[in-house]
Design an enzyme around this catalytic site. Structure first.
Site, PDB file in Angstrom:
ATOM      1  CE1 TYR A  41      -3.270  24.235-116.685  1.00 24.71           C
ATOM      2  CE2 TYR A  41      -4.813  25.671-117.830  1.00 24.71           C
ATOM      3  CZ  TYR A  41      -4.111  25.326-116.690  1.00 24.71           C
ATOM      4  OH  TYR A  41      -4.265  26.083-115.556  1.00 24.71           O
ATOM      5  CE1 TYR A  95      -4.735  24.195-111.296  1.00 23.63           C
ATOM      6  CE2 TYR A  95      -6.485  25.822-111.118  1.00 23.63           C
ATOM      7  CZ  TYR A  95      -5.284  25.413-111.645  1.00 23.63           C
ATOM      8  OH  TYR A  95      -4.617  26.229-112.525  1.00 23.63           O
TER       9      TYR A  95
END
Length: 430
Positions: free
Chosen positions: A27, A155
C-alpha cells in the site's frame, strides 16, 4: 524511497540498509513513502525499534496480535510442534493439529458450520468461499448463478476475485475496474431507503446470484464503518427468500474484536459460509479457514470426481500455524478476553470522547475493541503517521480514518496513552 524527517537514518542497522532496496512495500508509493521503521523485537503491546525506542502498538499488526506479542503459551506450542513436524502436505496426509483445530472451530461456531477448508490468507479464504458458492450451484446443474451481491464500503482482500466484491467506486481497487468480474454493489440495507434499493436489486438479479458477501457488523479496511444486526438479519431473510448463500467475511471481526467471539453471534445470524484469519493464530503465523454449513458441503458429496472442490493451497493446514491457532483458542477459553474487550470498549469511548467537537472531526465511534476517529480529510497521511511515532505510539491511519484496534490484553495505561496521542494529533490537525 524518500528519506524524510523522522526516518532515523543514522540508527539503521546494516541488514536494513542492505535489504531495503530490494523490497516492495504494501500500500505504498515507493518513490515517496517514508522509510519503514526497523524493528528489533516485540513484547506485550509494544514494538521495540532498533534505535531502542518503544512504541505502544495501537493496531495489533493489522488486528492479528489479539493476545499481545510473544505470548509464551503460543510460543511454546509452536516450539513443541516444530520439534515434531513443521509441515506436511494436506493432500493424502493429515495431522493432529489441523484436525483438532477443525473440530474445535466446528464446535465453537454456531449451528452446522462444520466443514473447515484451510488456506494461508484472508484474501484466499474469500476466494475459496466464492468458488464454493458458484460450484454449489454448478453441482446442482444451475450454471447461471455466478455473480455476487456485495456492499459499498466493503473490503475483502487484494486478490482478483476478492477485489471484485470490494467497493471499487472510491476504494483502493478502482483502477482495476475493467479487469475485474462485474458483481452487484449496493448500500447495506440499514435504512428503509437502502433496504428498498437492496430488495429491488435482488428482484432484478437474484437468478444470476450465487450469494451475498458481507463483513458482519464492521466494514474494516473500507472505512471502519459500523452497522447494526438488523442489516444482517435482513440479509439472512433475503438469502433465504431467494435461496442464496450468505457469506460472512469475519477475517477482521472474528475472535472477539467486536465484543462477541464472532460477530455473527451478536447478530443472531448464521451464515452459510464463513471466512476467518487475522487473529486466528494470535498474530504468530499465517493461517485462514473457510467454513461451510452442511448443505454447502453436501452439494459436493458425490461419486463424481468433477463435483469435488478442486482447490489446494500448498501450505494449507500448516502444522505450526494450526498449533498456534489451537493455543490461541485455549487462551480464549482460559482467559477473560471478552471481558477485556468490554473494558477496552469503555476506555476507548472515554478516551476518544474529547475528539468530538474538535475542528475537522466528522465522527467518533466505538464497537468492541475498535475505536475510530473519522476526519473530514487528512492532507498528509505520512506526516500524521510520523507524528504518532513521535508521540511514542504506532497508529496507522488510512484515508480519513484514525483507528485503534489494540491487543485485547493491552494495559490500561498503554491504552490511555494511545487515546491521548490520538486526541493530541487530531487537535493539531484541526
Amino acid at each position: 524511497m524518500s528519506r524524510k524527517k523522522g526516518d532515523q537514518g543514522t540508527s539503521r542497522p546494516a541488514w536494513y540498509e542492505a535489504g531495503l532496496a530490494h523490497v516492495w512495500l504494501p500500500y505504498a508509493q515507493m518513490k515517496t513513502v517514508r522509510a519503514p521503521l526497523p524493528v528489533a523485537r516485540t513484547h506485550g503491546s509494544r514494538i521495540v525499534l532498533c534505535d531502542g525506542r518503544e512504541l505502544i502498538d495501537g493496531v495489533a499488526s493489522w488486528w492479528t496480535a489479539c493476545h499481545g506479542y510473544n505470548h509464551p503459551y503460543i510460543g511454546k506450542a509452536v516450539e513443541h510442534q516444530l520439534a515434531l513436524m513443521p509441515h506436511v502436505m494436506f493432500g493424502g496426509l493429515a495431522h493432529e493439529q489441523a484436525l483438532t483445530l477443525a473440530r474445535r472451530l466446528a464446535a465453537r461456531l454456531p449451528a452446522d458450520l462444520t466443514r473447515v477448508f484451510f488456506s494461508e490468507s484472508g484474501s484466499v479464504a474469500v476466494e475459496i468461499a466464492m468458488k464454493m458458492a458458484v460450484q454449489f450451484w454448478l453441482n446442482q446443474g444451475v450454471g447461471k448463478r455466478k455473480k455476487f451481491l456485495a456492499f459499498r464500503g466493503g473490503y475483502h482482500g487484494d486478490t482478483t476475485g476478492a477485489m471484485a466484491v470490494c467497493d471499487s467506486e472510491d476504494g483502493m481497487h478502482a483502477r482495476f475496474r475493467d479487469l475485474l468480474p462485474e458483481h452487484y454493489i449496493v448500500e447495506l440495507p440499514q435504512s428503509e431507503e437502502s433496504a428498498e434499493a437492496f430488495a429491488r436489486c435482488l428482484e432484478r438479479h437474484a437468478e444470476e446470484l450465487a450469494g451475498i458477501v458481507v463483513e458482519p457488523l464492521v466494514q474494516g479496511a473500507g472505512g471502519m464503518r459500523f452497522h447494526t444486526p438488523l442489516a444482517l438479519q435482513r440479509l439472512r431473510a433475503a438469502a433465504d427468500r431467494y435461496q442464496l448463500l450468505l457469506i460472512f467475511d469475519e477475517i477482521f471481526t472474528g475472535f472477539g474484536r467486536t465484543g462477541s467471539l464472532f460477530a455473527c453471534e451478536a447478530a443472531g445470524v448464521v451464515p452459510d459460509i464463513m471466512t476467518l484469519s487475522k487473529a486466528l493464530t494470535g498474530g504468530t503465523l499465517p493461517l485462514a479457514v473457510t467454513v461451510a454449513r452442511d448443505k454447502v458441503f453436501d452439494a459436493f458429496w458425490s461419486d463424481d470426481p468433477t463435483r469435488a472442490l478442486v482447490h489446494g493451497p500448498t501450505f494449507m493446514g500448516n502444522a505450526l500455524a494450526c498449533a498456534a491457532a489451537n493455543a490461541s483458542l485455549d487462551l480464549f477459553e482460559r482467559e477473560p478476553r471478552l471481558r477485556q474487550v468490554a473494558n477496552i470498549a469503555a476506555a476507548l469511548a472515554q478516551g476518544l470522547a474529547p475528539c468530538r467537537g474538535l475542528p475537522g472531526v466528522k465522527d467518533v465511534r466505538v464497537k468492541g475493541a475498535i475505536g475510530v476517529v473519522e476526519l473530514d480529510r487528512v492532507d498528509d497521511l505520512e506526516a500524521m503517521r510520523a507524528r504518532f511515532v513521535e508521540e511514542g505510539v504506532f497508529v496507522r491511519p488510512f484515508g480519513s480514518i484514525i483507528y485503534l484496534t489494540p491487543a485485547l490484553t493491552i494495559g490500561e495505561d498503554e491504552l490511555a496513552s494511545l487515546t491521548a496521542a490520538v486526541t493530541k494529533v487530531v487537535s493539531e490537525a484541526g
